[in-house]
Design an enzyme around this catalytic site. Structure first.
Site, PDB file in Angstrom:
ATOM      1  N   ASN A   9     -64.743  29.339  53.931  1.00 35.25           N
ATOM      2  CA  ASN A   9     -63.685  30.163  53.343  1.00 35.25           C
ATOM      3  C   ASN A   9     -63.707  29.930  51.830  1.00 35.25           C
ATOM      4  OD1 ASN A   9     -61.330  31.406  52.542  1.00 35.25           O
ATOM      5  ND2 ASN A   9     -59.961  29.940  53.551  1.00 35.25           N
ATOM      6  N   LYS A  11     -62.036  31.394  49.543  1.00 41.66           N
ATOM      7  CA  LYS A  11     -60.720  31.586  48.899  1.00 41.66           C
ATOM      8  C   LYS A  11     -60.861  32.415  47.631  1.00 41.66           C
ATOM      9  CE  LYS A  11     -59.339  27.274  50.986  1.00 41.66           C
ATOM     10  NZ  LYS A  11     -58.482  26.104  50.967  1.00 41.66           N
ATOM     11  N   HIS A  94     -54.249  31.735  57.729  1.00 44.68           N
ATOM     12  CA  HIS A  94     -54.573  30.537  56.939  1.00 44.68           C
ATOM     13  C   HIS A  94     -53.284  29.937  56.373  1.00 44.68           C
ATOM     14  CE1 HIS A  94     -56.172  27.902  53.864  1.00 44.68           C
ATOM     15  NE2 HIS A  94     -57.257  27.879  54.597  1.00 44.68           N
ATOM     16  N   GLU A  96     -52.561  28.787  53.603  1.00 43.37           N
ATOM     17  CA  GLU A  96     -52.166  29.246  52.261  1.00 43.37           C
ATOM     18  C   GLU A  96     -51.471  30.601  52.338  1.00 43.37           C
ATOM     19  OE1 GLU A  96     -56.030  28.688  50.527  1.00 43.37           O
ATOM     20  OE2 GLU A  96     -55.764  26.536  50.796  1.00 43.37           O
ATOM     21  N   GLU A 166     -56.210  23.556  61.624  1.00 41.21           N
ATOM     22  CA  GLU A 166     -56.289  23.025  60.262  1.00 41.21           C
ATOM     23  C   GLU A 166     -54.974  22.331  59.910  1.00 41.21           C
ATOM     24  OE1 GLU A 166     -59.371  25.291  57.792  1.00 41.21           O
ATOM     25  OE2 GLU A 166     -57.538  26.471  57.724  1.00 41.21           O
ATOM     26  N   GLY A 172     -57.771  20.630  51.455  1.00 39.69           N
ATOM     27  CA  GLY A 172     -57.933  20.510  50.008  1.00 39.69           C
ATOM     28  C   GLY A 172     -57.397  19.213  49.446  1.00 39.69           C
ATOM     29  N   SER A 212     -60.811  19.323  54.682  1.00 39.73           N
ATOM     30  CA  SER A 212     -61.618  18.348  53.940  1.00 39.73           C
ATOM     31  C   SER A 212     -62.886  17.915  54.681  1.00 39.73           C
ATOM     32  CB  SER A 212     -60.770  17.120  53.557  1.00 39.73           C
ATOM     33  OG  SER A 212     -59.717  17.521  52.703  1.00 39.73           O
TER      34      SER A 212
HETATM   35  C1  PEP Z   1     -59.411  25.531  54.319  1.00 33.92           C
HETATM   36  O1  PEP Z   1     -58.779  25.921  53.363  1.00 33.92           O
HETATM   37  O2  PEP Z   1     -59.521  26.234  55.339  1.00 33.92           O
HETATM   38  C2  PEP Z   1     -60.023  24.222  54.230  1.00 33.92           C
HETATM   39  C3  PEP Z   1     -60.381  23.630  55.334  1.00 33.92           C
HETATM   40  O3  PEP Z   1     -60.150  23.693  52.962  1.00 33.92           O
HETATM   41  P1  PEP Z   1     -60.850  22.295  52.582  1.00 33.92           P
HETATM   42  O4  PEP Z   1     -62.131  22.214  53.348  1.00 33.92           O
HETATM   43  O5  PEP Z   1     -61.065  22.393  51.103  1.00 33.92           O
HETATM   44  O6  PEP Z   1     -59.901  21.233  52.969  1.00 33.92           O
END
Ligand code: PEP
Length: 249
Positions: A9, A11, A94, A96, A166, A172, A212
């Site tokens: 992703n 973003k 998601h 966000e 997630e 992040g 992450s």
């Molecule tokens: C995400 O935003 O779906 C995600 C998993 O981000 P990150 O890998 O940066 O934690």
């Protein structure tokens, strides 16, 4: 059909040139793998990505879409627009989108319904916040997110859905759920699907972990029996890292 999947992703990152460069590096470096590899660039770069990856096994996903088929929704993108440029997969829910754009379970349920009616594949994201984990209510929170957004659907709808667990506290932040925490939640999700629908729905769906994931921790997370791959944010922006994560599956 349950399959291994690594999805990136991107973003709100990468302009046109950067998108081109990253796609080209991914195409060049893609290892032989049984996993499905998916990238989700920003809306304005989706047509370009779709064209660039025409001859590649890497698939393209959108990061979002609106539930309406068309109309006065300034700034929004419809399923039909995505399909018209060859994009038939969409990330919905998601964290966000939930946190910064106020997308509720009910709102997401409408998007899911539209995407399914347009025969799109959905990567549906959900996960608890840190305070839920600390208070021990993470299973209840995740169970409710699934119930509210997905459990009015008929059983066959799950053939077009990939789940992405997630935990918000791991996105992040550099803080990953331990492989055991990921496995425990993925097993809970399968049990919930089995109880709500059937054992075949529970066993046939792909459940990704996101939060992450990096080259250093990917293989341990992916080794867990109920983890079918990852949804990758930050590390999907660096070709070498994303490709290393693909290799780890
Ligand atoms: C995400 O935003 O779906 C995600 C998993 O981000 P990150 O890998 O940066 O934690």
């Amino acid at each position: 059909m349950r399959s291994k999947i690594v999805a990136g992703n991107w973003k709100m990152n990468n302009n046109k040139g950067e998108t081109q460069n990253l796609l080209s590096d991914l195409k060049k470096g893609l290892p032989a793998t049984e996993a499905e590899v998916i990238v989700a660039p920003a809306f304005v770069n989706l047509a370009q990505a779709s064209e660039a990856l025409e001859e590649s096994s890497i698939q393209v996903s959108a990061q979002n879409m609106h539930f309406a088929s068309n109309g006065a929704f300034t700034g929004e993108i419809s399923a039909d627009m995505l399909l018209s440029i060859g994009v038939d997969t969409v990330i919905i829910g998601h964290s966000e989108r939930r946190a910064y754009f106020g997308e509720t379970d009910d709102f997401l349920a409408k998007k899911v319904e539209t995407a399914l009616s347009m025969k799109m594949r959905i990567i549906f994201c959900f996960g608890e916040e840190l305070e839920d984990r600390k208070s021990g209510s993470h299973f209840e929170v995740v169970g409710n997110q699934l119930k509210n957004a997905l459990f009015s659907l008929p059983e066959e709808a799950f053939q077009s859905i990939v789940l992405a667990y997630e935990p918000v506290w791991a996105i992040g932040t550099g803080e990953t759920a331990s492989p055991e925490q990921a496995q425990e939640m993925h097993a809970f999700i399968r049990k919930t699907l089995s109880q709500t629908y059937s054992e075949s729905v529970a066993q046939e769906i792909s459940i990704l972990y996101g939060g992450s994931v990096k080259p250093a921790n990917a293989s341990e997370i992916f080794s867990k029996p109920d983890v079918d791959g990852g949804l990758i944010g930050g590390a999907s922006l660096v070709a070498a890292d994303f490709l290393a994560i693909v290799k780890a599956i």
